[in-house]
Design an enzyme around this catalytic site. Structure first.
Site, mmCIF file in Angstrom:
data_model
loop_
_atom_site.group_PDB
_atom_site.id
_atom_site.type_symbol
_atom_site.label_atom_id
_atom_site.label_comp_id
_atom_site.label_asym_id
_atom_site.label_seq_id
_atom_site.Cartn_x
_atom_site.Cartn_y
_atom_site.Cartn_z
ATOM 1 C CE LYS A 1 19.470 35.086 -48.168
ATOM 2 N NZ LYS A 1 20.477 35.889 -47.808
ATOM 3 C CG ASP B 1 22.427 35.397 -45.138
ATOM 4 O OD1 ASP B 1 22.640 36.149 -43.908
ATOM 5 O OD2 ASP B 1 22.650 36.130 -46.349
ATOM 6 C CD GLU C 1 26.188 35.860 -46.195
ATOM 7 O OE1 GLU C 1 25.713 36.904 -47.005
ATOM 8 O OE2 GLU C 1 26.332 34.840 -46.583
ATOM 9 C CD GLU D 1 24.066 40.843 -47.500
ATOM 10 O OE1 GLU D 1 23.120 41.314 -48.005
ATOM 11 O OE2 GLU D 1 24.034 39.797 -47.339
ATOM 12 C CG ASP E 1 27.108 44.852 -51.801
ATOM 13 O OD1 ASP E 1 26.252 43.826 -51.755
ATOM 14 O OD2 ASP E 1 27.362 45.711 -52.503
ATOM 15 C CG HIS F 1 26.042 40.150 -50.997
ATOM 16 N ND1 HIS F 1 25.611 41.297 -51.332
ATOM 17 C CD2 HIS F 1 25.115 39.486 -50.751
ATOM 18 C CE1 HIS F 1 24.150 41.333 -51.496
ATOM 19 N NE2 HIS F 1 23.846 40.119 -50.902
#
Length: 437
Positions: free
Chosen positions: A219, A247, A273, A299, A322, A349
């Protein structure tokens, strides 16, 4: 005894994952992974399970939205086949008064997805097959009948979809056998939550490589200096050949995304992402054109129409479906077909609670009956909360093992439901350590 649906029960289930910062990212610093959880029952005692994933208080709204769809199931013959499941999906997504709240996006659309997925779970169990095999056993014509092509036909017609499915049909059995023998490639996000300190990141990244993962995800997006340090540590921990995706969880404007990824590019990120708003198709296209790292998103994409436009605009390198964001299996089938038409790999995801369990079925079906390929494809895996499911996702040597139990792998243990029911389950009683909502 009747084979009609006689029961429709909705539970608010929450886990205090914010305690350890599991799931933390630049936009969601304190998530409590949660499921607005549905059980439908027939007069013979058969059950179908489905849910919407949220991160805490949104469950109040989601549970109420799912409950509002109860009249569509009670007294209805339990679904068995493609025709039944197509009809249910159309009715749930075409209710004009509820559709007005979207249309076809947001809370009501996700609620419809929970009901649709529970119906697929029930139908697959009645057929004695896991959902991925249940889908892969359907004819191309049956699969096309499941898709709502309204708003898609300028990019994908029913005839084109039929051609994609017929082209993949000859190798279905061999690919299914390969899945059972070797599994489906996975990557892990468990090392990269933003709230973890550097030592934990490095330790978990090394453990991921030792466990056989060839890709991890970090992240990013809160502080560039921190992200540069964390990327350097991660790259040193895993070496030059293991892929590191990053992400941003929608944190940036377009210019920030371009600047940030130009700075991180020397560490060879595999993709960025959700660099910006999931609704900003042209923004994603600009990010993709403006810096060297490939773009992934999906997602939080609301429906098949936004996926269509992302693909038409050349705005995405990886489609991330998702299982609980759009209106269930039917709409995800539409997205898989769109991705196949445009030649873009699908990398689902997962994470959350139960999302790994669900989405593995969709990815495996895609490989067997739609794309026919594993090239560039990988399913996200996050190693927590699986113990609450009766048939949890299993990852070994960095690969998802093909589910064998009938259904959608969505059933939670009754003991887990009772313990985590909000607000009166033992985990959430006043004074219990970890109560955060």
């Amino acid at each position: 005894m009747s084979e009609s649906v006689t029961g429709f029960e909705v539970e608010d289930i929450r886990f205090p994952t914010s305690l350890q910062l599991d799931g933390s990212d630049a936009m969601n610093p304190d998530p409590d992974y949660s499921a607005a959880y549905l059980v439908i029952r027939t007069g013979t005692g058969a059950e179908g399970h489905g849910f919407c994933f949220t991160i805490g208080r949104g469950n109040d709204v989601m549970a109420a939205a799912i409950q509002s769809l109860r009249p569509y199931l009670i007294g209805r013959p339990a679904p068995r086949d493609a025709a039944d499941l197509a009809a249910l999906h159309r009715e749930l997504t075409h209710d004009s008064q509820l559709r007005w709240l979207g249309p076809e996006k947001g809370v009501m659309h996700m609620a419809a997805g929970a009901v649709v997925n529970a119906a697929w779970d029930l139908a697959a169990k009645r057929a004695g097959l896991p959902v991925w095999e249940f889908l892969a056993a359907m004819s191309p014509e049956e699969l096309v009948s499941l898709v709502d092509f309204r708003y898609l036909s300028d990019a994908l017609t029913p005839d084109e979809a039929l051609g994609i499915l017929r082209a993949a049909e000859p190798g279905r059995r061999e690919r299914a056998d390969r899945l059972r023998a070797a599994g489906y490639p996975a990557y892990t996000t468990s090392a990269g939550w933003l709230g973890y300190d550097d030592a934990k990141l490095v330790r978990l990244a090394k453990e991921a490589v030792a466990e056989g993962f060839e890709q991890i995800k970090l992240k990013v997006g809160e502080n560039l200096a921190d992200d540069l340090r964390r990327m350097r540590l991660a790259r040193e921990a895993v070496g030059p050949t293991v892929r590191i995706a990053v992400d941003a969880n929608q944190r940036w404007d377009v210019a920030d995304a371009v600047r940030w990824m130009e700075a991180l590019a020397p560490f060879d990120p595999h993709w960025i992402e959700e660099p910006t708003s999931p609704d900003d198709i042209l923004g994603h296209a600009a990010v993709r054109a403006g810096q060297p790292v490939k773009v992934a998103t999906g997602e939080h994409i609301a429906n098949r129409v936004v996926f269509k436009q992302l693909l038409q605009a050349g705005a995405v390198d990886f489609v991330q479906i998702d299982a609980a964001r759009v209106s269930g299996v039917n709409e995800n089938l539409a997205i898989l077909l769109l991705a196949a038409k445009f030649g873009v790999p699908v990398c689902p995801h997962a994470g959350g609670v139960g999302l790994c369990e669900l989405v593995q079925h969709l990815a495996m079906f895609d490989y067997v009956a739609v794309s026919g390929s594993l090239e560039g494809r990988v399913i996200e895996y996050v190693d927590h909360l699986h113990e609450h499911f009766t048939h949890p996702a299993v990852v070994a040597s960095g690969r998802y093992q093909a589910p064998a139990a009938p259904g959608f792998s969505a059933r939670m243990h009754p003991e887990s439901i009772a313990a985590h029911r909000y607000p009166d389950g033992p985990v959430w009683r006043p004074g219990t350590p970890g109560r955060t909502s």
